[in-house]
Design a protein around this motif. Structure first.
Motif, short mmCIF file in Angstrom:
data_model
loop_
_atom_site.label_atom_id
_atom_site.label_comp_id
_atom_site.label_asym_id
_atom_site.label_seq_id
_atom_site.Cartn_x
_atom_site.Cartn_y
_atom_site.Cartn_z
N VAL A 6 0.90 -1.14 0.02
CA VAL A 6 -0.04 0.04 0.07
C VAL A 6 0.88 1.32 0.01
CG1 VAL A 6 -1.67 1.23 1.18
CG2 VAL A 6 -2.03 -1.16 1.30
N SER A 7 0.67 2.26 -0.71
CA SER A 7 1.16 3.50 -0.67
C SER A 7 1.40 4.33 0.49
CB SER A 7 0.79 4.56 -1.95
OG SER A 7 1.35 5.65 -1.90
N LYS A 8 2.46 4.23 1.12
CA LYS A 8 2.60 4.69 2.59
C LYS A 8 2.42 6.35 2.47
CE LYS A 8 5.13 1.44 3.60
NZ LYS A 8 6.31 0.43 4.12
N SER A 9 3.09 6.74 1.24
CA SER A 9 3.28 8.36 0.91
C SER A 9 1.72 8.92 0.83
CB SER A 9 4.00 8.68 -0.47
OG SER A 9 3.29 8.08 -1.57
N LEU A 28 4.65 3.88 12.37
CA LEU A 28 3.15 3.69 12.53
C LEU A 28 2.56 3.08 11.15
CD1 LEU A 28 2.02 6.70 14.53
CD2 LEU A 28 1.76 4.59 15.32
N LEU A 29 3.05 3.77 10.09
CA LEU A 29 2.45 3.27 9.01
C LEU A 29 2.98 1.89 8.44
CD1 LEU A 29 2.56 6.48 6.77
CD2 LEU A 29 0.54 5.74 7.68
N ASP A 30 4.42 1.57 8.59
CA ASP A 30 4.74 0.31 8.51
C ASP A 30 3.68 -0.76 9.15
OD1 ASP A 30 6.60 0.94 6.87
OD2 ASP A 30 8.37 1.17 8.16
N ARG A 31 3.64 -0.65 10.60
CA ARG A 31 3.04 -1.72 11.35
C ARG A 31 1.34 -1.86 10.90
NH1 ARG A 31 2.14 -0.24 17.49
NH2 ARG A 31 0.68 1.21 16.73
N ALA A 32 0.77 -0.46 10.47
CA ALA A 32 -0.54 -0.44 10.08
C ALA A 32 -0.53 -1.27 8.81
CB ALA A 32 -1.08 0.70 10.01
N GLU A 33 0.25 -1.20 7.86
CA GLU A 33 0.16 -1.59 6.47
C GLU A 33 0.33 -3.25 6.72
OE1 GLU A 33 2.55 -2.01 2.12
OE2 GLU A 33 3.44 -2.15 4.01
N VAL A 36 -2.81 -4.76 8.10
CA VAL A 36 -3.91 -4.48 6.94
C VAL A 36 -3.80 -5.60 5.94
CG1 VAL A 36 -5.03 -3.03 5.18
CG2 VAL A 36 -4.63 -2.31 7.22
N ARG A 37 -2.60 -5.75 5.51
CA ARG A 37 -2.23 -6.85 4.35
C ARG A 37 -2.45 -8.20 4.58
NH1 ARG A 37 3.05 -5.95 1.01
NH2 ARG A 37 1.89 -7.63 -0.19
N GLN A 38 -2.34 -8.36 6.07
CA GLN A 38 -2.21 -9.85 6.82
C GLN A 38 -3.69 -10.06 6.72
OE1 GLN A 38 -0.11 -9.76 10.64
NE2 GLN A 38 1.71 -10.59 9.43
N ILE A 114 -3.99 4.12 6.04
CA ILE A 114 -3.50 2.86 5.31
C ILE A 114 -4.68 2.40 4.57
CG2 ILE A 114 -2.73 0.49 5.22
CD1 ILE A 114 -0.38 2.54 5.12
N CYS A 115 -5.72 2.22 5.04
CA CYS A 115 -7.11 1.53 4.46
C CYS A 115 -7.64 2.35 3.32
CB CYS A 115 -7.96 1.33 5.62
SG CYS A 115 -7.91 -0.46 6.60
#
Length: 221
Positions: A6-9, A28-33, A36-38, A114-115
């Motif tokens: 997912v585009s974190k930018s 935060l975004l790394d953990r969230a992505e 979400v992907r899992q 992220i979603c």
């Protein structure tokens, strides 16, 4: 469908970050992505239908009410067919955001953003899959209820036409909010001749005069 990275930018822009996010936001975004992907498995449905222009509005054969407003009429100019699309990240996305909000508001915000970026990815990939085998046609951008002067109340008619509640679990409230919340409905015009792909993003957004993204020189999509 499984999510790709997912585009974190893009997610960072949704968070209101100006420029490159710092290490805290990146974490935060790394953990969230990763979460979400899992856990999230997006779904989408679509239907191709006829298009007719009448005094009442743009009439799609599969939908019970006309698409009214000048913006959708301009957007669909020259189109003889259309694709109705509905996509959702499903209830798992809402559940992740809601659970995090109990004791981790920053994490919940990162998940939410992220979603938002993820559902845009799903719509882009759905569109690519739908049209990958279609040759010799032209298509418009996705145009959703609530863009420009197209009534948001059309959400209900689109979902009914797609039988979206049964097929992907997507419903709409009396106030026209989609449930699950990380979902999209849209129409894509199809033409056998070149179409002017205008009316996209800021150009048709009803929030463009007060948008926080535009104020900082960026866009939400």
């Amino acid at each position: 469908m499984e999510l790709l990275p997912v585009s974190k930018s893009e997610a960072a822009r949704y968070m209101g970050v100006k420029g490159k996010p710092d290490s805290t936001v990146e974490a935060l975004l790394d953990r969230a992505e990763k979460q979400v992907r899992q856990l999230v498995r997006p779904k989408y449905v679509y239907l191709e239908t006829s298009v007719e222009f009448t005094d009442e509005g743009v009439v799609l054969g599969a939908v019970d009410e006309p698409f009214t407003g000048n913006d959708i009429r301009r957007h669909m100019k020259g189109c003889t067919r259309a694709v109705l699309l509905a996509a959702t990240l499903s209830q798992e996305a809402d559940k992740l955001i809601r659970q995090a909000a109990v004791n981790d508001m920053a994490g919940s915000l990162a998940l939410d953003c992220i979603c938002s970026a993820a559902v845009e990815q799903v719509c882009n990939r759905a569109e690519e899959e739908i049209f990958s085998s279609r040759q010799g046609i032209y298509r418009t951008w996705r145009f959703s209820p609530g863009y420009g002067d197209l009534p948001i109340s059309l959400q209900q008619s689109i979902l009914l036409a797609l039988n979206a509640q049964r097929r992907i679990g997507l419903t709409v409230t009396d106030s026209c909010l989609l449930i699950p919340s990380k979902s999209v409905t849209a129409v894509i015009g199809i033409s056998e001749t070149t179409v002017e792909r205008g009316g996209h993003g800021c150009a048709v957004c009803s929030m463009k005069e007060s948008c926080a993204y535009r104020a900082t020189g960026t866009k939400c999509r």
